[in-house]
Design an enzyme around this catalytic site. Sequence first.
Site: not given
Length: 447
Positions: A53, A55, A198, A224, A227, A233
Amino acid sequence: MAVDEIKEFDAELYDAMTGELSRQRKSIELIPSENFASLRVLEASGSVFTNKYSEGYPGKRYYGGNEFVDRAERLAIDRAKALFGVPHANVQPYSGSPANFAIYFSVCKPGDVIMGQNLTDGGHLTHGWKTSESGQIFKSVPYHVSAEGYIDIDEARRLAQENRPKLIWIGASAYPRALPLREFSEIADSVGAYLVADISHIAGLVVAGMHESPAKYAHIIMTTTQKTMRGPRGAIIMVTDKGLEKDPELADKIDKTVFPGMQGGPHDHTTAAMAVAFKEAMSQEFKDYAKQMILNSKALAEALKKHGFRLVTGGTDNHMMLVDLTNYGKGFGVFAQEALDQIGITVNKNTIPKDPSSPFYPSGIRIGSPAVTTRGMKEPEMEEIADIMSACIEEIKDSSLPSGKDERQAYIRDFKKRIGESARLRELGEKVIALCDRFPLYPGLEY
Ligand SMILES: *Cc1c(COP(=O)(O)O)cnc(C)c1O
């Protein structure tokens, strides 16, 4: 990368995993948003970073024990900045869609006007389509493509002047041509809007220098990483020098919206995999890959045209193309996708400009070269693929979509049964497997 532990413990999931690996090996993947990440990326993705974790951001975490996560995240950030030539990168967005929402909430308020390429004209859901929250929280004024399939820049300019949007998107999910970046930066500047590029689909082409970079035109860039970037991902949001000039606090606003505004703990295993993928993307090998991706896309387009297929805009500048199947009948994309799937060629049905049918029963298919190029296929294989596709479509050309809803479902059920029994399609399926066997995928990987 063995999965012996799963094999031992969970036979059902193991079955699904081996099934998927074998499906990927034995089919021709033409969906232009898909690719095959390297074993290195898969290793990082499946690593012990899954357990952590963290954050916050490197050096400013709400949890202890982040020494190594900080290292991984800094590597990903620095490599992203170098690859795209930008002063700021946030590598934490879980995926492209939440990244786009983080961008909205950084610079817009509910009810603000936003402009993006219409979904059925090639745009993405998150650019303001009505069934996406983006089309409901904001006032969406979509721009379109012309009947020939090119972005209608004059319409976009007129709509921007009339509606004064706060944010304009450039970038699409189904657009086979170079993006008009300069024109859109002029439009955005003339109305004081943020221009967001984008480049989820074309990022791999951009970093390899095969498509113009949006860095000097846009204020914000989102991509992203799964691709054409061939990574895990996930997604990254970048702020350009132009963006910092417009708003010196823009980078800060984006970071705060991603965390704590919208997300909790970052997916550190994905961040680590991004770092590896970005290192790969800096190599000469990746540049060669991107170049071949376009050569393959153009070769596939030409071969399909020789077989009499119509392509939206008549061809492609990038890794993808849209095949217009209206001459076979309204909604024929549905039959094409099913029949090609049956023989092991994976494509997706897609609307074409001014589609006479609907997004669920569209009249075209969208195909592209990223995945087959990763497998090592070149121009001669693109011709082989076009031959097989043409023979497959020829076999089903008499199918036609009934107009009544109930009749449609019954017809499609019957169609699937028929293609399942077709000897000709079985023969074509064997050709697909033979072609795939010549280009082994993940050789040595044993599930
Ligand atoms: C794929 C894509 C997205 C969304 O990415 P997800 O990771 O599927 O959420 C956003 N914008 C464009 C243009 C895309 O092609």
